[in-house]
Design a protein around this motif. Structure first.
Motif, PDB file in Angstrom:
ATOM      1  N   TYR A  36       6.056   6.536  -1.497  1.00  0.00           N
ATOM      2  CA  TYR A  36       7.285   5.761  -1.326  1.00  0.00           C
ATOM      3  C   TYR A  36       7.466   4.691  -2.411  1.00  0.00           C
ATOM      4  O   TYR A  36       8.576   4.492  -2.904  1.00  0.00           O
ATOM      5  CB  TYR A  36       7.335   5.110   0.060  1.00  0.00           C
ATOM      6  CG  TYR A  36       7.659   6.091   1.160  1.00  0.00           C
ATOM      7  CD1 TYR A  36       8.974   6.431   1.445  1.00  0.00           C
ATOM      8  CD2 TYR A  36       6.660   6.695   1.911  1.00  0.00           C
ATOM      9  CE1 TYR A  36       9.285   7.331   2.451  1.00  0.00           C
ATOM     10  CE2 TYR A  36       6.958   7.603   2.914  1.00  0.00           C
ATOM     11  CZ  TYR A  36       8.267   7.926   3.180  1.00  0.00           C
ATOM     12  OH  TYR A  36       8.573   8.825   4.166  1.00  0.00           O
ATOM     13  N   VAL A  37       6.406   3.990  -2.763  1.00  0.00           N
ATOM     14  CA  VAL A  37       6.519   2.882  -3.715  1.00  0.00           C
ATOM     15  C   VAL A  37       6.450   3.386  -5.154  1.00  0.00           C
ATOM     16  O   VAL A  37       7.378   3.173  -5.940  1.00  0.00           O
ATOM     17  CB  VAL A  37       5.438   1.807  -3.441  1.00  0.00           C
ATOM     18  CG1 VAL A  37       5.483   0.713  -4.500  1.00  0.00           C
ATOM     19  CG2 VAL A  37       5.626   1.214  -2.041  1.00  0.00           C
ATOM     20  N   ASP A  38       5.359   4.038  -5.515  1.00  0.00           N
ATOM     21  CA  ASP A  38       5.192   4.508  -6.891  1.00  0.00           C
ATOM     22  C   ASP A  38       6.125   5.678  -7.212  1.00  0.00           C
ATOM     23  O   ASP A  38       6.706   5.728  -8.284  1.00  0.00           O
ATOM     24  CB  ASP A  38       3.744   4.920  -7.154  1.00  0.00           C
ATOM     25  CG  ASP A  38       2.757   3.780  -6.961  1.00  0.00           C
ATOM     26  OD1 ASP A  38       3.172   2.606  -7.005  1.00  0.00           O
ATOM     27  OD2 ASP A  38       1.560   4.066  -6.743  1.00  0.00           O
ATOM     28  N   GLY A  39       6.254   6.606  -6.274  1.00  0.00           N
ATOM     29  CA  GLY A  39       7.047   7.805  -6.519  1.00  0.00           C
ATOM     30  C   GLY A  39       8.541   7.618  -6.371  1.00  0.00           C
ATOM     31  O   GLY A  39       9.311   8.001  -7.255  1.00  0.00           O
ATOM     32  N   LEU A  40       8.965   7.040  -5.247  1.00  0.00           N
ATOM     33  CA  LEU A  40      10.396   6.887  -4.983  1.00  0.00           C
ATOM     34  C   LEU A  40      10.951   5.534  -5.425  1.00  0.00           C
ATOM     35  O   LEU A  40      12.162   5.338  -5.452  1.00  0.00           O
ATOM     36  CB  LEU A  40      10.701   7.101  -3.493  1.00  0.00           C
ATOM     37  CG  LEU A  40      10.391   8.492  -2.943  1.00  0.00           C
ATOM     38  CD1 LEU A  40      10.775   8.560  -1.461  1.00  0.00           C
ATOM     39  CD2 LEU A  40      11.100   9.582  -3.727  1.00  0.00           C
ATOM     40  N   GLY A  41      10.077   4.612  -5.746  1.00  0.00           N
ATOM     41  CA  GLY A  41      10.532   3.310  -6.238  1.00  0.00           C
ATOM     42  C   GLY A  41      10.983   2.334  -5.166  1.00  0.00           C
ATOM     43  O   GLY A  41      11.661   1.349  -5.460  1.00  0.00           O
ATOM     44  N   TRP A  42      10.595   2.577  -3.917  1.00  0.00           N
ATOM     45  CA  TRP A  42      10.974   1.668  -2.846  1.00  0.00           C
ATOM     46  C   TRP A  42      10.166   0.374  -2.941  1.00  0.00           C
ATOM     47  O   TRP A  42       9.020   0.371  -3.379  1.00  0.00           O
ATOM     48  CB  TRP A  42      10.732   2.320  -1.487  1.00  0.00           C
ATOM     49  CG  TRP A  42      11.716   3.389  -1.132  1.00  0.00           C
ATOM     50  CD1 TRP A  42      12.470   4.140  -1.976  1.00  0.00           C
ATOM     51  CD2 TRP A  42      12.018   3.831   0.174  1.00  0.00           C
ATOM     52  NE1 TRP A  42      13.235   5.023  -1.272  1.00  0.00           N
ATOM     53  CE2 TRP A  42      12.981   4.860   0.061  1.00  0.00           C
ATOM     54  CE3 TRP A  42      11.579   3.468   1.438  1.00  0.00           C
ATOM     55  CZ2 TRP A  42      13.506   5.516   1.165  1.00  0.00           C
ATOM     56  CZ3 TRP A  42      12.095   4.135   2.541  1.00  0.00           C
ATOM     57  CH2 TRP A  42      13.057   5.149   2.389  1.00  0.00           C
ATOM     58  N   GLU A  43      10.769  -0.722  -2.495  1.00  0.00           N
ATOM     59  CA  GLU A  43      10.127  -2.037  -2.496  1.00  0.00           C
ATOM     60  C   GLU A  43       9.686  -2.390  -1.081  1.00  0.00           C
ATOM     61  O   GLU A  43      10.524  -2.568  -0.201  1.00  0.00           O
ATOM     62  CB  GLU A  43      11.103  -3.103  -3.003  1.00  0.00           C
ATOM     63  CG  GLU A  43      11.464  -2.986  -4.457  1.00  0.00           C
ATOM     64  CD  GLU A  43      10.302  -3.327  -5.380  1.00  0.00           C
ATOM     65  OE1 GLU A  43       9.459  -4.178  -5.013  1.00  0.00           O
ATOM     66  OE2 GLU A  43      10.238  -2.717  -6.460  1.00  0.00           O
ATOM     67  N   PRO A  44       8.377  -2.508  -0.844  1.00  0.00           N
ATOM     68  CA  PRO A  44       7.938  -2.878   0.508  1.00  0.00           C
ATOM     69  C   PRO A  44       8.254  -4.338   0.818  1.00  0.00           C
ATOM     70  O   PRO A  44       8.224  -5.186  -0.068  1.00  0.00           O
ATOM     71  CB  PRO A  44       6.427  -2.646   0.471  1.00  0.00           C
ATOM     72  CG  PRO A  44       6.047  -2.651  -0.958  1.00  0.00           C
ATOM     73  CD  PRO A  44       7.259  -2.271  -1.752  1.00  0.00           C
ATOM     74  N   GLU A  45       8.573  -4.583   2.069  1.00  0.00           N
ATOM     75  CA  GLU A  45       8.762  -5.954   2.527  1.00  0.00           C
ATOM     76  C   GLU A  45       7.456  -6.501   3.075  1.00  0.00           C
ATOM     77  O   GLU A  45       7.172  -7.681   2.965  1.00  0.00           O
ATOM     78  CB  GLU A  45       9.862  -6.014   3.591  1.00  0.00           C
ATOM     79  CG  GLU A  45      10.236  -7.425   3.908  1.00  0.00           C
ATOM     80  CD  GLU A  45      11.693  -7.580   4.260  1.00  0.00           C
ATOM     81  OE1 GLU A  45      11.970  -8.401   5.129  1.00  0.00           O
ATOM     82  OE2 GLU A  45      12.556  -6.907   3.673  1.00  0.00           O
ATOM     83  N   VAL A  46       6.649  -5.609   3.660  1.00  0.00           N
ATOM     84  CA  VAL A  46       5.327  -5.964   4.170  1.00  0.00           C
ATOM     85  C   VAL A  46       4.379  -4.840   3.789  1.00  0.00           C
ATOM     86  O   VAL A  46       4.713  -3.659   3.943  1.00  0.00           O
ATOM     87  CB  VAL A  46       5.333  -6.121   5.718  1.00  0.00           C
ATOM     88  CG1 VAL A  46       3.927  -6.326   6.258  1.00  0.00           C
ATOM     89  CG2 VAL A  46       6.249  -7.242   6.153  1.00  0.00           C
ATOM     90  N   HIS A  47       3.199  -5.210   3.278  1.00  0.00           N
ATOM     91  CA  HIS A  47       2.146  -4.223   3.028  1.00  0.00           C
ATOM     92  C   HIS A  47       0.822  -4.882   3.352  1.00  0.00           C
ATOM     93  O   HIS A  47       0.383  -5.790   2.662  1.00  0.00           O
ATOM     94  CB  HIS A  47       2.148  -3.735   1.577  1.00  0.00           C
ATOM     95  CG  HIS A  47       1.078  -2.706   1.314  1.00  0.00           C
ATOM     96  ND1 HIS A  47       0.561  -2.487   0.079  1.00  0.00           N
ATOM     97  CD2 HIS A  47       0.436  -1.852   2.144  1.00  0.00           C
ATOM     98  CE1 HIS A  47      -0.358  -1.524   0.139  1.00  0.00           C
ATOM     99  NE2 HIS A  47      -0.444  -1.141   1.394  1.00  0.00           N
ATOM    100  N   VAL A  48       0.210  -4.436   4.435  1.00  0.00           N
ATOM    101  CA  VAL A  48      -1.121  -4.887   4.812  1.00  0.00           C
ATOM    102  C   VAL A  48      -2.025  -3.680   4.566  1.00  0.00           C
ATOM    103  O   VAL A  48      -1.965  -2.689   5.298  1.00  0.00           O
ATOM    104  CB  VAL A  48      -1.186  -5.346   6.286  1.00  0.00           C
ATOM    105  CG1 VAL A  48      -2.602  -5.785   6.630  1.00  0.00           C
ATOM    106  CG2 VAL A  48      -0.173  -6.448   6.555  1.00  0.00           C
TER     107      VAL A  48
END
Length: 138
Positions: free
Chosen positions: A22-34
């Motif tokens: 999701y982040v590296d591949g699709l470029g989405w920005e997480p709001e929370v990542h634990v």
């Protein structure tokens, strides 16, 4: 009770593989990542997609989710144009989607295709020309 959904939570087997998709591949920005626990994305004004590591799910809910086959849920990403649909499906393919089904004209009047994330959750990428489909566009 208000008629709304605030969080959509999916249980994933490998949170870091999911983050890479999701982040590296699709470029989405997480709001929370634990790390090792949860990854959250704001996907609408008041809606969050939460990707929860299976261990946390088991600890809180009490049993492991059933695995195998295609999960009986789809998520949908609606767009205004067929070119947009084709572009997103290609982005998913480049990000390593485990399965991508090419878009096609649908008998209900729309144009859609599908991809699967690392846990097999199916995303419909669509143009929905109906009033409700148009109402969800940014």
């Amino acid at each position: 009770m208000d008629q709304r959904v605030s969080f959509v939570t999916l249980v994933v087997t490998d949170l870091e593989a999911t983050r890479r998709f999701y982040v590296d591949g699709l470029g989405w920005e997480p709001e929370v990542h634990v790390t090792g626990e949860v990854l959250m994305f704001r996907v609408a004004d008041k809606v969050v997609l939460s990707l929860w590591a299976e261990a946390g799910f088991v600890a809180e809910v009490g049993h492991a989710p059933t695995r195998g086959g295609t999960p009986p849920i789809t998520l949908s990403h609606n767009l205004a144009t067929t070119d947009g649909v084709d572009t997103v499906l290609e982005q998913a393919r480049a990000a390593g989607a485990s399965e991508v089904l090419a878009a096609e004209q649908r008998e209900w009047g729309g144009y859609s295709g599908y991809f699967a994330d690392p846990d097999g959750f199916r995303w419909e990428v669509a143009v929905n020309p109906g009033e409700i489909g148009q109402s969800v566009l940014p």
